[in-house]
Design an enzyme around this catalytic site. Structure first.
Site, PDB file in Angstrom:
ATOM      1  N   LEU A  12      -2.886  15.077 -96.814  1.00  0.00           N
ATOM      2  CA  LEU A  12      -1.465  15.588 -97.303  1.00  0.00           C
ATOM      3  C   LEU A  12      -0.690  14.814 -95.979  1.00  0.00           C
ATOM      4  O   LEU A  12      -0.497  15.253 -94.685  1.00  0.00           O
ATOM      5  CB  LEU A  12      -0.963  17.146 -97.137  1.00  0.00           C
ATOM      6  CG  LEU A  12      -1.818  17.267 -98.507  1.00  0.00           C
ATOM      7  CD1 LEU A  12      -2.051  19.189 -98.507  1.00  0.00           C
ATOM      8  CD2 LEU A  12      -2.520  17.489 -99.590  1.00  0.00           C
ATOM      9  N   ALA A  14       2.647  13.905 -97.738  1.00  0.00           N
ATOM     10  CA  ALA A  14       3.576  13.726 -98.146  1.00  0.00           C
ATOM     11  C   ALA A  14       5.702  14.373 -97.992  1.00  0.00           C
ATOM     12  O   ALA A  14       6.605  14.845 -98.346  1.00  0.00           O
ATOM     13  CB  ALA A  14       3.310  14.489 -99.576  1.00  0.00           C
ATOM     14  N   ARG A  19      11.380  20.813 -89.346  1.00  0.00           N
ATOM     15  CA  ARG A  19      11.293  20.912 -88.277  1.00  0.00           C
ATOM     16  C   ARG A  19      10.918  19.711 -87.220  1.00  0.00           C
ATOM     17  O   ARG A  19      11.481  20.581 -86.660  1.00  0.00           O
ATOM     18  CB  ARG A  19       9.742  21.654 -88.272  1.00  0.00           C
ATOM     19  CG  ARG A  19      10.342  23.294 -88.971  1.00  0.00           C
ATOM     20  CD  ARG A  19       9.342  23.572 -88.554  1.00  0.00           C
ATOM     21  NE  ARG A  19       8.159  23.738 -90.287  1.00  0.00           N
ATOM     22  CZ  ARG A  19       6.844  24.012 -90.813  1.00  0.00           C
ATOM     23  NH1 ARG A  19       6.521  25.108 -89.636  1.00  0.00           N
ATOM     24  NH2 ARG A  19       6.031  23.853 -91.393  1.00  0.00           N
ATOM     25  N   GLN A  89       3.063  12.056-104.312  1.00  0.00           N
ATOM     26  CA  GLN A  89       4.153  13.607-104.680  1.00  0.00           C
ATOM     27  C   GLN A  89       5.324  13.211-104.965  1.00  0.00           C
ATOM     28  O   GLN A  89       5.860  12.844-103.549  1.00  0.00           O
ATOM     29  CB  GLN A  89       3.537  14.168-103.778  1.00  0.00           C
ATOM     30  CG  GLN A  89       3.760  15.986-104.250  1.00  0.00           C
ATOM     31  CD  GLN A  89       3.878  17.211-102.703  1.00  0.00           C
ATOM     32  OE1 GLN A  89       3.754  16.379-101.718  1.00  0.00           O
ATOM     33  NE2 GLN A  89       3.431  18.334-103.700  1.00  0.00           N
TER      34      GLN A  89
HETATM   35  C1  UD1 Z   1       0.120  24.779 -93.452  1.00  0.00           C
HETATM   36  C2  UD1 Z   1      -0.790  26.119 -94.008  1.00  0.00           C
HETATM   37  C3  UD1 Z   1      -0.256  27.411 -93.323  1.00  0.00           C
HETATM   38  C4  UD1 Z   1      -2.148  26.725 -91.915  1.00  0.00           C
HETATM   39  C5  UD1 Z   1      -1.034  25.176 -91.547  1.00  0.00           C
HETATM   40  C6  UD1 Z   1      -1.489  25.283 -90.422  1.00  0.00           C
HETATM   41  C7  UD1 Z   1       0.094  25.756 -96.799  1.00  0.00           C
HETATM   42  C8  UD1 Z   1       0.993  26.797 -97.575  1.00  0.00           C
HETATM   43  N1  UD1 Z   1       0.096  26.138 -95.446  1.00  0.00           N
HETATM   44  O1  UD1 Z   1       1.756  25.629 -93.389  1.00  0.00           O
HETATM   45  O2  UD1 Z   1      -1.296  28.116 -93.900  1.00  0.00           O
HETATM   46  O3  UD1 Z   1      -1.594  27.845 -91.136  1.00  0.00           O
HETATM   47  O4  UD1 Z   1      -0.965  24.772 -92.597  1.00  0.00           O
HETATM   48  O5  UD1 Z   1      -1.314  23.841 -89.622  1.00  0.00           O
HETATM   49  O6  UD1 Z   1      -0.564  24.888 -97.396  1.00  0.00           O
HETATM   50  N2  UD1 Z   1       2.688  18.219 -97.638  1.00  0.00           N
HETATM   51  C9  UD1 Z   1       2.998  17.535 -98.748  1.00  0.00           C
HETATM   52  N3  UD1 Z   1       3.525  18.032 -99.967  1.00  0.00           N
HETATM   53  C10 UD1 Z   1       4.153  19.391 -99.380  1.00  0.00           C
HETATM   54  C11 UD1 Z   1       4.039  19.999 -98.539  1.00  0.00           C
HETATM   55  C12 UD1 Z   1       2.974  19.279 -97.295  1.00  0.00           C
HETATM   56  O7  UD1 Z   1       1.751  16.224 -98.912  1.00  0.00           O
HETATM   57  O8  UD1 Z   1       4.726  19.769-100.655  1.00  0.00           O
HETATM   58  C13 UD1 Z   1       1.552  18.032 -96.184  1.00  0.00           C
HETATM   59  C14 UD1 Z   1       3.270  18.426 -94.976  1.00  0.00           C
HETATM   60  O9  UD1 Z   1       3.170  16.289 -95.089  1.00  0.00           O
HETATM   61  C15 UD1 Z   1       1.519  17.954 -93.745  1.00  0.00           C
HETATM   62  C16 UD1 Z   1       0.645  19.047 -94.272  1.00  0.00           C
HETATM   63  O10 UD1 Z   1       1.411  19.349 -96.319  1.00  0.00           O
HETATM   64  O11 UD1 Z   1       1.265  17.428 -93.297  1.00  0.00           O
HETATM   65  C17 UD1 Z   1       1.423  20.549 -94.459  1.00  0.00           C
HETATM   66  O12 UD1 Z   1       2.412  20.809 -94.395  1.00  0.00           O
HETATM   67  P1  UD1 Z   1       3.153  21.989 -93.778  1.00  0.00           P
HETATM   68  O13 UD1 Z   1       4.286  21.684 -93.923  1.00  0.00           O
HETATM   69  O14 UD1 Z   1       3.546  21.393 -92.325  1.00  0.00           O
HETATM   70  O15 UD1 Z   1       2.649  23.170 -93.632  1.00  0.00           O
HETATM   71  P2  UD1 Z   1       2.395  24.926 -92.125  1.00  0.00           P
HETATM   72  O16 UD1 Z   1       4.313  25.222 -92.339  1.00  0.00           O
HETATM   73  O17 UD1 Z   1       2.024  23.675 -91.465  1.00  0.00           O
HETATM   74 CA    CA Z   2       1.954  21.670 -90.771  1.00  0.00          CA
END
Ligand code: UD1
Ligand code: CA
Length: 474
Positions: A12, A14, A19, A89
């Site tokens: 993932l 996207a 932050r 996405q």
């Molecule tokens: C996420 C987890 C959390 C975990 C942590 C570990 C979820 C809801 N939460 O939180 O439980 O402890 O990672 O590091 O999954 N991304 C997409 N599309 C989106 C949203 C995110 O591709 O719509 C990708 C981001 O680019 C990133 C990854 O998913 O690489 C994680 O997303 P992020 O928003 O960083 O999640 P955390 O808040 O860190």
């Molecule tokens: Ca993260």
């Protein structure tokens, strides 16, 4: 071809990375000279998957371009048709929604799917392999990696039932006071049969603090269906650290940097002061080379054996031959031969070639110039757009006057020439083999081989001039 024991990986990448407070894509932030997501791709490739799908969205074109241009050329297997794919996405509706965006790409896949986040760059292939073995042995339907971070930050917490089984994951924002003390965090790495993964995702809603489709909800959805879920507890908490902000980024870089220095040391390189030495991921350094403090080796730099690099040196995308010494200097995009000495306080700018035994500096600047074998430019000088032969002596203060305000011109200095101090060589101009240029000359015309060129006013001495002036009372 995919089979029942095939493996697909979804990464993932996207998310907007809010932050990070940046205009750039989070997964492309460099760590020791390469994009964050490349580390995740490397770890994934270590499992020899049948397919990797990278989900892109925010700055997606840039992410695709970076992976295609920097990561793919080094991973020929991933360049085979169908191995690496990108899924879009378009709207970032959460990690669960992001995985769903990969569904089409995985339609033909029957085996396991491993889901990784693109912002977990310290993950290793070894840890992922251990996780896969754990999943296969424990015969659970769905597995995840958990860990105990030093700082709980925004990690999702693993809630366990009274039997100790994994029940669900609660995101930090949705924690109840009773759950606030949980120290087991979700690393964001999951394994399940591909079909099951998408079945579970179909049930995920967005009734939470962020109004997003959380991938983490598949855990309790699976449990509700009576399926077994297990957590593989990673002993190495560092390896699964997420990078959400720039402080986490600097911590991740520190970890990678130390690992690179450790590898160099074990390969026979002396690193005098690890705390002030910065070596990018792709840099190669030969046996018995000493890296002195405050040294930066960047990009695709290759340093030979038995060199001394630093102190106070930066070398970018350059090669340095065996036995060379570079101190208190900057070298960019250049080729430095064997037994060359550069510095202190010299700047070798792009497209310079310094052949074997060349001496440059103190205080010298070289740009787009070839210096032949054994040529010496010992003292402050500017050598730009020049082709300089072997065994040439460049006197202190020599300047190749390469720019007429509109265009750049070349200076040619043939083998064995002697350029006296403070000479201006107005390009285009050629100094012939073994010719001499008198100190202080401004040379505008070609000088034939074996001749002496003097181009300056003759000295005038006015004897008694001072006494006469005093007499006149001035
Ligand atoms: C996420 C987890 C959390 C975990 C942590 C570990 C979820 C809801 N939460 O939180 O439980 O402890 O990672 O590091 O999954 N991304 C997409 N599309 C989106 C949203 C995110 O591709 O719509 C990708 C981001 O680019 C990133 C990854 O998913 O690489 C994680 O997303 P992020 O928003 O960083 O999640 P955390 O808040 O860190
Ligand atoms: Ca993260």
């Amino acid at each position: 071809m995919t089979s029942d024991n095939s493996l697909s990986v979804v990464i993932l990448a996207a998310g907007e990375g809010t932050r990070m407070k940046s205009k750039a894509a989070k997964v492309l932030f460099p760590i020791c000279g390469r994009p964050m997501v490349d580390y995740v791709l490397d770890a994934a490739m270590g499992l020899e998957p049948d397919r990797i799908v990278v989900v892109v969205g925010h700055k997606g074109e840039e992410v695709i371009e970076s992976i295609r241009n920097t990561w793919l050329p080094r991973n020929p297997r991933a360049a085979e048709p169908g191995v690496l794919e990108f899924a879009w996405q378009r709207e970032q509706k959460g990690t669960g929604h992001a995985v769903l965006c990969a569904k089409e790409s995985l339609q033909a896949s029957r085996g396991l799917v491993l889901v990784l986040y693109g912002d977990t760059p310290l993950i290793t292939a070894d840890l992922l392999r251990a996780f896969r073995d754990f999943h296969v042995k424990s015969e659970t339907s769905l597995s995840l990696i958990s860990f105990t971070p030093e700082d709980m930050g925004a990690y999702g917490r693993v809630v366990r039932d009274e039997r100790g089984g994994v029940e669900r994951i609660v995101e930090a924002r949705d924690l109840t006071p009773a759950e606030a003390g949980i120290r087991e965090a979700n690393a964001g790495i999951y394994l399940a049969e591909t079909k099951l993964m998408f079945d579970l995702l179909a049930e995920v809603g967005c009734d939470n603090a962020k109004g997003e489709y959380y991938l983490t909800d598949i855990i309790h959805i699976a449990r509700k269906r009576g399926l077994e879920v297990a957590a593989y507890v990673a002993g190495d908490a560092q390896a699964v650290q997420g990078v959400n902000d720039r402080y986490a980024l600097s911590l991740a870089e520190e970890t990678v940097r130390k690992a690179i220095l450790r590898r160099l040391c074990l390969d026979g390189v002396t690193v005098r002061d690890p705390s002030s030495t910065y070596v990018d991921f792709d840099v190669e350094v030969g046996l018995d080379t000493v890296i002195e403090p405050q040294t930066y080796l960047r990009g695709a730099t290759r340093i030979g054996a038995g060199c001394v690099i630093g102190p106070g040196t930066e070398i970018i995308n350059s090669t340095v031959g065996d036995g060379s010494r570079v101190w208190f200097s900057v070298v960019e995009e250049s080729h430095i031969g064997k037994n060359v000495q550069i510095g202190p306080y010299s700047h070798i700018r792009p497209n310079a070639t310094l052949e074997e035994g060349v001496l440059v500096g103190n205080f010298a600047e070289v740009k787009n110039t070839v210096l032949g074998r054994g040529t010496k430019a010992h003292h402050h000088c500017y050598l730009g757009d020049a082709t300089i032969g072997a065994g040439v002596n460049i006197g202190a203060g020599t300047v190749t006057v390469n720019y007429d305000g509109v265009r750049k011109h070349r200076t040619v200095i043939e083998d064995g020439a002697f350029i006296g101090c403070n000479a201006n060589l107005i390009a285009p101009v050629t100094i012939g083999k073994e010719a001499y240029i008198a100190a202080g000359s401004t040379i505008t015309d070609d000088v034939p081989p074996l001749s002496l060129a003097i181009a300056r006013e003759r000295q005038v001495v006015k004897e008694g001039w001072v006494a006469q002036r005093r007499q006149k009372g001035r």
